[in-house]
Write a protein that holds these residues in place. Sequence first.
Motif, short mmCIF file in Angstrom:
data_model
loop_
_atom_site.label_atom_id
_atom_site.label_comp_id
_atom_site.label_asym_id
_atom_site.label_seq_id
_atom_site.Cartn_x
_atom_site.Cartn_y
_atom_site.Cartn_z
N ALA A 135 17.30 0.54 -5.65
CA ALA A 135 18.20 1.70 -5.66
C ALA A 135 18.17 2.52 -4.38
CB ALA A 135 17.88 2.60 -6.85
N SER A 136 17.03 2.70 -3.77
CA SER A 136 16.95 3.59 -2.61
C SER A 136 16.95 2.84 -1.28
CB SER A 136 15.71 4.48 -2.72
OG SER A 136 14.56 3.69 -2.86
N TYR A 137 17.27 1.55 -1.30
CA TYR A 137 17.32 0.77 -0.06
C TYR A 137 18.41 1.29 0.87
CZ TYR A 137 18.44 -3.07 3.11
OH TYR A 137 18.71 -3.83 4.22
N VAL A 138 18.06 1.42 2.14
CA VAL A 138 19.02 1.76 3.19
C VAL A 138 18.91 0.66 4.25
CG1 VAL A 138 19.58 3.40 5.03
CG2 VAL A 138 18.80 4.24 2.80
N ASN A 139 20.03 0.10 4.62
CA ASN A 139 20.03 -0.94 5.65
C ASN A 139 19.82 -0.26 6.99
OD1 ASN A 139 20.40 -3.00 7.43
ND2 ASN A 139 22.32 -3.71 6.57
N ALA A 140 18.59 -0.27 7.45
CA ALA A 140 18.25 0.32 8.74
C ALA A 140 18.26 -0.73 9.85
CB ALA A 140 16.88 0.99 8.65
N GLY A 141 18.75 -1.92 9.53
CA GLY A 141 18.83 -2.97 10.53
C GLY A 141 17.63 -3.89 10.46
N PRO A 142 17.73 -5.02 11.13
CA PRO A 142 16.65 -6.00 11.09
C PRO A 142 15.47 -5.61 11.95
CG PRO A 142 18.39 -6.74 12.55
CD PRO A 142 18.86 -5.45 11.93
N ARG B 22 0.84 -1.20 0.00
CA ARG B 22 0.00 0.00 0.00
C ARG B 22 0.88 1.24 0.00
NH1 ARG B 22 0.16 -2.05 5.06
NH2 ARG B 22 0.69 -0.60 6.71
N PRO B 23 0.38 2.32 -0.57
CA PRO B 23 1.18 3.56 -0.64
C PRO B 23 1.54 4.11 0.75
CG PRO B 23 -0.73 3.68 -2.10
CD PRO B 23 -0.91 2.46 -1.25
N VAL B 24 2.61 4.89 0.77
CA VAL B 24 3.03 5.57 2.00
C VAL B 24 1.85 6.41 2.50
CG1 VAL B 24 4.57 7.33 2.94
CG2 VAL B 24 5.45 5.62 1.35
N GLY B 25 1.60 6.33 3.79
CA GLY B 25 0.52 7.11 4.39
C GLY B 25 -0.80 6.38 4.46
N GLU B 26 -0.99 5.38 3.63
CA GLU B 26 -2.23 4.59 3.65
C GLU B 26 -2.08 3.50 4.70
OE1 GLU B 26 -4.24 1.50 0.64
OE2 GLU B 26 -4.00 3.52 -0.19
N GLN B 27 -3.07 3.38 5.57
CA GLN B 27 -3.01 2.41 6.66
C GLN B 27 -4.05 1.31 6.46
OE1 GLN B 27 -0.65 2.49 9.10
NE2 GLN B 27 0.18 4.30 8.07
N SER B 28 -3.72 0.16 6.95
CA SER B 28 -4.67 -0.95 7.01
C SER B 28 -5.21 -1.00 8.43
CB SER B 28 -3.98 -2.26 6.66
OG SER B 28 -3.05 -2.61 7.66
N THR B 29 -6.23 -1.79 8.63
CA THR B 29 -6.75 -1.97 9.99
C THR B 29 -5.66 -2.49 10.91
OG1 THR B 29 -8.94 -2.42 9.09
CG2 THR B 29 -8.54 -3.12 11.36
N ARG B 30 -4.90 -3.45 10.42
CA ARG B 30 -3.84 -4.05 11.23
C ARG B 30 -2.74 -3.03 11.53
NH1 ARG B 30 0.23 -8.93 9.52
NH2 ARG B 30 1.33 -9.01 11.50
N SER B 31 -2.40 -2.19 10.55
CA SER B 31 -1.28 -1.26 10.76
C SER B 31 -1.59 -0.15 11.75
CB SER B 31 -0.84 -0.66 9.43
OG SER B 31 -1.82 0.20 8.91
N THR B 32 -2.85 0.04 12.06
CA THR B 32 -3.19 1.07 13.03
C THR B 32 -3.11 0.56 14.47
OG1 THR B 32 -5.56 0.58 12.87
CG2 THR B 32 -4.69 2.31 11.41
N VAL C 14 11.60 3.31 -1.02
CA VAL C 14 11.42 1.96 -1.57
C VAL C 14 9.94 1.70 -1.83
CG1 VAL C 14 11.77 -0.50 -1.18
CG2 VAL C 14 13.50 1.14 -0.41
N ILE C 15 9.10 2.04 -0.86
CA ILE C 15 7.66 1.86 -1.03
C ILE C 15 7.18 2.67 -2.23
CG2 ILE C 15 5.40 2.22 0.04
CD1 ILE C 15 6.90 1.86 2.79
N ASN C 16 7.67 3.88 -2.37
CA ASN C 16 7.28 4.72 -3.51
C ASN C 16 7.72 4.10 -4.83
OD1 ASN C 16 6.08 6.62 -1.82
ND2 ASN C 16 7.91 7.89 -1.71
N ALA C 17 8.89 3.47 -4.85
CA ALA C 17 9.37 2.82 -6.08
C ALA C 17 8.47 1.64 -6.44
CB ALA C 17 10.81 2.37 -5.92
N VAL C 18 8.05 0.88 -5.44
CA VAL C 18 7.13 -0.24 -5.68
C VAL C 18 5.81 0.28 -6.23
CG1 VAL C 18 5.81 -2.12 -4.61
CG2 VAL C 18 8.21 -1.75 -3.97
N GLN C 19 5.30 1.34 -5.62
CA GLN C 19 4.04 1.92 -6.08
C GLN C 19 4.15 2.43 -7.52
OE1 GLN C 19 2.69 5.37 -3.90
NE2 GLN C 19 0.69 5.35 -4.89
N GLU C 20 5.25 3.09 -7.83
CA GLU C 20 5.45 3.63 -9.18
C GLU C 20 5.48 2.51 -10.23
OE1 GLU C 20 9.20 5.60 -11.38
OE2 GLU C 20 8.52 6.68 -9.59
#
Length: 169
Positions: free
Chosen positions: A159-166, A70-80, A96-102
């Motif tokens: 391309a825009s992946y940043v390793n923010a840790g597991p 789902r796009p950035v900012g869009e929430q699911s019931t579970r994500s809330t 990364v999410i934006n690239a998937v959406q595009e």
Amino acid sequence: MSREGHGCRAITLVRVRAAADLGGWTRFVSMQNQYNLLRRQDEPELMALCGDLGVGLVPYSPNGKGRLARPVGEQSTRSTTDHVVQAFDSEYDEPVINAVQELAQARGLPMAQIALAWVLRNPLVSAPIVGATQPHHLQQAVDALAFTLSDEEATALEASYVNAGPSWF
């Protein structure tokens, strides 16, 4: 987690394999890890080692707890309400999410199908655990099997992946 922390996980796998050999036990043939476009920290050492040892991957959360579906900012019931899912709301993940959406929009496909197709590109992946919570999730997963990302598309997604840790959830 530091690079050394990932190496320690690889060393642990080697030690467990050696213990199995010494004990006459069955070696591990697969590893279940979190793997998706947002969490790729296992690629350089642990997943590479699995490839060298012939250990297949059965990764969970190929859609990043739904964040890649789902796009950035869009929430699911579970994500809330789910704190585990909320851990995937990181500023590092938004590009990364934006690239998937595009790409999903350009191809006329659901984002989840794009994200899963990316995971399936990895030759070490035997069978991802899709964690479907709704019937249409299963159809999207099946449809991802017939979809192949081009090398250019995969590169754009990565391309825009940043390793923010597991995320150890």
